[in-house]
Design an enzyme around this catalytic site. Structure first.
Site, short mmCIF file in Angstrom:
data_model
loop_
_atom_site.label_atom_id
_atom_site.label_comp_id
_atom_site.label_asym_id
_atom_site.label_seq_id
_atom_site.Cartn_x
_atom_site.Cartn_y
_atom_site.Cartn_z
CD GLU A 209 42.54 22.11 -58.60
OE1 GLU A 209 43.02 23.25 -58.51
OE2 GLU A 209 41.36 21.91 -58.92
CB CYS A 243 49.49 26.47 -55.77
SG CYS A 243 47.96 26.31 -54.86
#
Ligand code: NAD
Length: 457
Positions: A209, A243
């Site tokens: 990720e 993010c």
């Protein structure tokens, strides 16, 4: 416990088959749920101590999301773990065909500092639900959250089942040098490559990720006030250290002034005129990152904000005007409260930006033109995103969350996490009362018939 011993203990424990027992998994996950509820305020305090994360954000974007994932896993675990029957194939007649979800074994989870609780515990829940053991390494840059995670895990799980190993890069690298059955990493794309290389040594499957430069496109048909409000929220939540926060705005030139005015207005509405005093705006988590952001600001034309406070690691919500392509704020992922605003004239201009960077983790489109929305979704690769909003794609557990290309490998959340941590074992159960002889040598079936097999499969 030394890392070597821990890895051995977890490996030994997995081999006992205890984690294959669904009742056992469920019982411990339930215990963990209770423990988290009991300590929810303490977790929020730890997040505040790490980077002044406002309590509302700590609850809404960390503890409550984790509790919801946990409850969902507890409620659905039995159903998810059941073998699923699929249609069998004529040539295997008579048979019944199945997919068995099987835990990989010993899992390593490495987490970042920006959502230090959510991004440690959310993958952990899925890994445990799927029947794996876990070693979790939280980030050394959120030490208070890391400490409370150790305590919560120790209160509920035996070490050979779940363990937290605290430490920085060297500890992370020592862990990565061991043989794991699965590695789940959240962090920068730079470190993601290191993790991928280490995993390759043992052919260990990974989820990565990672990061990305997330575009936010505002076209000429967009509802500008609403766009401004939703962009401000998504960008300055967690002080931009998200993010999937919009990294930069591409706005149609005819709407730029209106959008900028809206953004300024909504920043002040959200955090007041003296933003440093606002209880609702977080700090930059590390000095290194703070300095990098300050450096970015040096060369840019600041439209709004731009102030900072070294003692506090505070950087104001800042709008940057038309930064140079590939430089300063447009060189790399920003990961802070700096928002570049770039105007475009045509879809070719959008293309120039979108194709210049790796596929991002998120992309946002503010537009009321359905055909434009469709074109952008179809044309560009990106992890996921939203139309006329930001961040919200992360909330629905039915949607997989993850990147593609430079922004990562694999998607999780809800059942997707269970699936990600399960090998799908394919089993064909044949009957014994008949054995159709055509496949055995010596081959007597005419070749022209063999050429027709594809029609039977
Ligand atoms: P990071 O990559 O620096 O660190 C992540 C983890 O890796 C930490 O636990 C750290 O101790 C470890 N680590 C750091 N350097 C290492 C090395 N050389 N070898 C082995 N391990 C190492 O990331 P960060 O600064 O903690 O987090 C911010 C980054 O994470 C941003 O780029 C952000 O976009 C990304 N991120 C991605 C997601 C996502 O879901 N895709 C979520 C949050 C953050």
């Amino acid at each position: 416990m030394m890392i070597d011993n821990l890895v051995q203990e977890q490996s030994k424990f997995f081999k006992t088959q205890q984690t294959k027992d669904i009742a056992y998994r469920k019982q411990l996950l339930k215990g963990f749920h209770k423990e988290l509820i009991l300590h929810e305020d303490a977790i929020c305090d730890a997040l505040y101590a790490d980077f002044k994360k406002p309590k509302f954000e700590a609850l809404a974007s960390e503890t409550q999301m984790v509790l919801s994932e946990l409850k969902y896993a507890i409620d659905n675990l039995e159903f998810w773990a059941k073998p699923t029957k699929v249609k069998s194939i004529w040539t295997n007649f008579p048979s019944s065909d199945w997919i068995y979800p099987e835990p990989f074994g010993n899992v390593l989870v490495i987490a970042p500092w920006n959502y230090p609780f959510l991004l440690s515990i959310s993958p952990l829940i899925g890994a445990l639900a799927a029947g794996n053991t876990v070693v979790l390494k939280p980030s050394e840059l959120s030490p208070n959250t890391s400490k409370i995670i150790v305590k919560l895990i120790e209160n509920v799980f035996p070490k050979e089942y779940v363990s937290v190993v605290e430490g920085g890069i060297s500890v992370s690298q020592e862990l990565l040098s061991k043989k794991w059955d699965y590695i789940f990493f959240t962090g920068s794309s730079r470190v993601g490559k290191i993790v991928y290389k280490s995993a390759a040594e043992h052919l260990t499957p990974v989820t990565l990720e990672l990061s990305g430069k997330n575009p936010c496109i505002v076209d000429a048909t967009a509802s500008i006030q609403l766009a401004a409000k939703r962009i401000v929220w998504g960008k300055f939540l967690n002080a931009g250290q998200t993010c999937i926060a919009p990294d930069y705005i591409l706005v149609h030139s005819s709407k730029k002034d209106e959008l900028v005015a809206g953004l300024k207005q909504h920043i002040e509405k959200s955090y007041g005129k003296d933003i440093e005093k606002s209880d609702d705006f977080a700090r930059i988590a590390t000095e290194g990152h703070y300095n990098k952001l300050k450096e970015i600001l040096k060369g840019e034309d600041v439209l709004f904000g731009g102030s900072f406070d070294d003692g506090e690691l505070y950087i104001a919500p800042t709008l940057v005007h038309e930064p140079n392509f590939n430089e300063g704020a447009m060189a790399d992922e920003i990961f802070g409260p700096i928002l570049p605003i770039i105007s475009y004239e045509s879809e070719d201009d959008i293309d120039t930006y979108l194709t210049n960077y790796d596929k991002p983790l998120a992309l946002y489109i503010f537009s009321n033109d359905k055909r434009f929305q469709k074109r952008i979704i179809a044309k560009y690769g990106f992890g996921g995103g939203a139309i006329n909003d930001t961040i919200v794609q992360i909330i629905n557990k039915k949607l997989p969350f993850g990147g593609v290309g430079g922004s990562g490998i694999g998607g999780y959340h809800g059942k997707h996490t269970f699936d990600l941590f399960s090998h799908k074992k394919a089993i064909v159960k044949r009957a014994t009362w008949i054995d159709v002889p055509v496949r055995y040598a010596p081959y007597t079936i005419p070749i022209k018939w063999v050429k027709k097999i594809k029609h039977l499969l």
